[in-house]
Scaffold this motif. Structure first.
Motif, PDB file in Angstrom:
ATOM      1  N   VAL A 231      56.709  64.134  57.476  1.00 49.16           N
ATOM      2  CA  VAL A 231      56.195  62.802  56.454  1.00 49.16           C
ATOM      3  C   VAL A 231      54.961  62.037  56.287  1.00 49.16           C
ATOM      4  CG1 VAL A 231      57.589  61.169  56.747  1.00 49.16           C
ATOM      5  CG2 VAL A 231      59.002  62.600  57.207  1.00 49.16           C
ATOM      6  N   ARG A 232      54.137  62.201  58.040  1.00 46.81           N
ATOM      7  CA  ARG A 232      52.974  61.624  58.474  1.00 46.81           C
ATOM      8  C   ARG A 232      51.886  62.237  57.349  1.00 46.81           C
ATOM      9  NH1 ARG A 232      52.196  62.464  64.297  1.00 46.81           N
ATOM     10  NH2 ARG A 232      54.608  60.156  64.340  1.00 46.81           N
ATOM     11  N   ALA A 233      51.878  64.015  57.262  1.00 55.10           N
ATOM     12  CA  ALA A 233      50.946  63.765  56.078  1.00 55.10           C
ATOM     13  C   ALA A 233      51.189  63.915  54.818  1.00 55.10           C
ATOM     14  CB  ALA A 233      51.213  65.778  56.166  1.00 55.10           C
ATOM     15  N   ALA A 234      52.448  63.475  54.476  1.00 51.94           N
ATOM     16  CA  ALA A 234      52.746  63.573  53.474  1.00 51.94           C
ATOM     17  C   ALA A 234      52.436  61.663  52.481  1.00 51.94           C
ATOM     18  CB  ALA A 234      53.613  63.095  52.660  1.00 51.94           C
ATOM     19  N   MET A 235      53.014  60.690  53.248  1.00 49.81           N
ATOM     20  CA  MET A 235      51.963  59.688  53.824  1.00 49.81           C
ATOM     21  C   MET A 235      50.941  59.438  53.392  1.00 49.81           C
ATOM     22  SD  MET A 235      55.275  58.343  52.556  1.00 49.81           S
ATOM     23  CE  MET A 235      54.709  56.640  53.027  1.00 49.81           C
ATOM     24  N   ALA A 236      49.801  60.488  54.149  1.00 50.15           N
ATOM     25  CA  ALA A 236      48.356  60.140  54.465  1.00 50.15           C
ATOM     26  C   ALA A 236      47.363  60.983  53.235  1.00 50.15           C
ATOM     27  CB  ALA A 236      47.679  60.620  55.133  1.00 50.15           C
ATOM     28  N   LEU A 237      48.679  61.597  52.480  1.00 46.89           N
ATOM     29  CA  LEU A 237      48.270  61.930  51.110  1.00 46.89           C
ATOM     30  C   LEU A 237      48.727  61.435  50.107  1.00 46.89           C
ATOM     31  CD1 LEU A 237      49.819  65.318  51.714  1.00 46.89           C
ATOM     32  CD2 LEU A 237      47.072  64.752  51.985  1.00 46.89           C
ATOM     33  N   GLY A 238      48.931  60.225  50.418  1.00 46.39           N
ATOM     34  CA  GLY A 238      48.804  58.977  49.454  1.00 46.39           C
ATOM     35  C   GLY A 238      50.516  59.020  48.440  1.00 46.39           C
ATOM     36  N   ALA A 239      51.416  59.809  49.032  1.00 44.04           N
ATOM     37  CA  ALA A 239      52.498  59.540  48.655  1.00 44.04           C
ATOM     38  C   ALA A 239      53.240  58.314  49.170  1.00 44.04           C
ATOM     39  CB  ALA A 239      53.735  60.335  49.219  1.00 44.04           C
ATOM     40  N   SER A 240      54.070  57.640  48.105  1.00 46.54           N
ATOM     41  CA  SER A 240      55.166  56.925  48.733  1.00 46.54           C
ATOM     42  C   SER A 240      56.717  56.871  49.172  1.00 46.54           C
ATOM     43  CB  SER A 240      55.248  55.557  47.569  1.00 46.54           C
ATOM     44  OG  SER A 240      53.914  55.770  46.816  1.00 46.54           O
ATOM     45  N   GLY A 241      56.705  57.631  49.326  1.00 43.44           N
ATOM     46  CA  GLY A 241      57.984  58.383  50.259  1.00 43.44           C
ATOM     47  C   GLY A 241      58.257  59.907  50.062  1.00 43.44           C
ATOM     48  N   VAL A 242      59.094  61.007  50.865  1.00 43.74           N
ATOM     49  CA  VAL A 242      59.483  62.304  50.408  1.00 43.74           C
ATOM     50  C   VAL A 242      60.683  62.557  49.960  1.00 43.74           C
ATOM     51  CG1 VAL A 242      57.431  62.157  52.401  1.00 43.74           C
ATOM     52  CG2 VAL A 242      59.972  61.623  53.043  1.00 43.74           C
ATOM     53  N   THR A 243      61.560  63.965  50.287  1.00 46.36           N
ATOM     54  CA  THR A 243      62.158  63.959  49.831  1.00 46.36           C
ATOM     55  C   THR A 243      61.856  65.615  50.246  1.00 46.36           C
ATOM     56  OG1 THR A 243      62.093  63.782  46.968  1.00 46.36           O
ATOM     57  CG2 THR A 243      63.204  65.468  47.943  1.00 46.36           C
ATOM     58  N   VAL A 244      63.346  66.013  51.600  1.00 45.43           N
ATOM     59  CA  VAL A 244      63.847  66.346  52.414  1.00 45.43           C
ATOM     60  C   VAL A 244      64.738  67.232  51.936  1.00 45.43           C
ATOM     61  CG1 VAL A 244      63.701  66.912  55.125  1.00 45.43           C
ATOM     62  CG2 VAL A 244      62.554  65.468  53.755  1.00 45.43           C
ATOM     63  N   GLY A 245      64.922  68.635  51.421  1.00 42.72           N
ATOM     64  CA  GLY A 245      66.225  69.524  51.841  1.00 42.72           C
ATOM     65  C   GLY A 245      66.245  70.461  52.764  1.00 42.72           C
ATOM     66  N   THR A 246      66.111  70.950  52.522  1.00 47.08           N
ATOM     67  CA  THR A 246      65.909  72.633  53.561  1.00 47.08           C
ATOM     68  C   THR A 246      66.366  71.518  54.622  1.00 47.08           C
ATOM     69  OG1 THR A 246      64.624  74.052  52.735  1.00 47.08           O
ATOM     70  CG2 THR A 246      65.264  74.581  54.874  1.00 47.08           C
ATOM     71  N   ALA A 247      65.483  70.907  55.768  1.00 48.24           N
ATOM     72  CA  ALA A 247      65.898  70.558  57.118  1.00 48.24           C
ATOM     73  C   ALA A 247      67.290  69.996  57.237  1.00 48.24           C
ATOM     74  CB  ALA A 247      64.715  69.373  56.982  1.00 48.24           C
TER      75      ALA A 247
END
Ligand code: FMN
Length: 356
Positions: A231-247
């Motif tokens: 999540v931290r990595a995605a937000m650092a890349l500029g994402a405004s949110g995340v989608t999590v499936g497998t986990a």
């Protein structure tokens, strides 16, 4: 640019009225159950129902049920209409012959191409539109400006799925409120609809910032995110949110059968995935098993989606009932070694720590 400036470009949580900008990936099939969706929404994220395989009446009932189970916002997801496919009879026959031994092993009748291949998108869409759901997302292609506008008029937040920059731009032109950046790590079917599937295999690390730079709307990162680090990595890349499936698939509230869950929780070195078209006729990432390796040997390849998907439906259903993970489609993403057996609320708490 400072990471802190990139982060929080769009306050998705505020916009959607949820605690955390963390989405349960819409996952069509066995995982598409109202209780699972509601559990994630209740935990402060956004539960999404993958309704692509649902008949319209079942979809209507599922939406009602989610609304009974939670007061929190939720999303519904459909597959965009596909172009008609050519039926190559020799290919279908070859694929059918490869299914025969599996059918025998599972004590099923002769494999065949069912008359009913897939649900009718327009009828499914009408149900979603009439239900004025909080969030609607789609994958596999565009749905047209008029449909996006109609949803937005009804107060629905509309999200498209992109696997490359061209798709992100096309979805933005179509009028969506946000784009999901589906990286190559993601479990399940690839959303690619422009360019080749191989070219659409951009990793989340490359795809998210490329879309953030190209678009003026929020980008939601998907693929390989399973804990606070992702999540931290995605937000650092500029994402405004995340989608999590497998986990989420191995959480206690996940409706998957025991055999599928056990495969997700096998010794970590055995949790190996690859992208294959052999099971459904469309590239999808899943755990490597006997079904995958057997069907990959068909010389003519699998008939295009939705033909192969319809032809393997009976055996996959039966394998589920018999607890046979070797003959299931075990869709899962590359971060599957991080899967644990715990409650949705525990996973949500872990993921949310990456937002801080
Ligand atoms: C079992 C399974 C089913 C899926 N079904 C859908 C679907 O119906 N619609 C969709 O947009 N994406 C679907 N996906 C893809 C997810 O939305 C998402 O891109 C992916 O799960 C994110 O990667 P992760 O699995 O590494 O978290 C599915 C994924 C899985 C694992």
């Amino acid at each position: 640019m400072e990471v802190s400036q990139v982060k929080g470009k769009f306050d998705l949580a505020k916009r959607l009225g949820i605690r955390h900008p963390i989405f349960l990936a819409p996952m069509a099939g066995e995982a598409a159950k109202p209780g699972f969706v509601a559990a994630v929404s209740d935990a402060g994220g956004l539960g999404n129902l993958g309704a692509g395989y649902m008949a319209p009446e079942a979809l209507r009932t599922a939406i009602d049920e989610i609304r009974k189970l939670t007061k929190a916002p939720f999303g519904i997801n459909l597959f965009a209409p596909l172009s008609p496919v050519v039926q190559d009879l020799e290919q279908i026959a070859q694929y059918g012959r490869a299914l025969e031994p599996i059918h025998r092993e599972l004590a099923l009748g002769e494999p065949s191409l069912p008359g009913h291949l897939a649900e009718d998108f327009d009828t499914q869409f009408d149900v979603v539109l009439a239900a004025r759901v909080p969030v609607f997302s789609y994958t596999f292609g565009p749905i047209g400006k008029d449909r996006v506008a109609a949803l937005k008029e009804g107060g629905t937040f509309v999200v498209g799925t992109a696997t490359n920059v061209a798709e992100g731009l096309a979805l933005q032109d179509e009028g969506v409120d946000a784009v999901i950046a589906q990286g190559a790590e993601a479990g399940g079917h690839r959303g690619t609809f422009m360019g080749s599937f191989a070219e659409g295999l951009m990793g989340t690390m490359a795809l998210v910032p490329a879309l953030v730079d190209a678009l003026r709307i929020p980008v939601i990162a998907a693929g390989g995110i399973a804990d606070r680090r992702g999540v931290r990595a995605a937000m650092a890349l500029g994402a405004s949110g995340v989608t999590v499936g497998t986990a989420f698939l191995s959480t206690r509230e996940s409706p998957l059968g025991e055999a599928y869950k056990a495969a997700l929780l096998a010794p970590t070195a055995e949790r190996v995935t690859r992208v294959t078209s052999a099971i459904s006729g469309r590239p999808a990432r899943g755990l490597v098993n006997t079904l995958m390796t057997t069907l990959e040997q068909v010389d003519a390849g699998a008939p295009p989606y939705p033909l192969a998907n319809a032809m393997t439906r009976a055996l996959r259903k039966s394998a589920g009932g018999q607890g046979r993970a070797d003959y299931l489609s075990l869709w899962a993403g590359q971060a599957v070694p991080l899967n644990r057996s715990w409650a949705v609320s525990d996973l949500m708490e872990e993921l949310a720590k990456g937002l801080a």
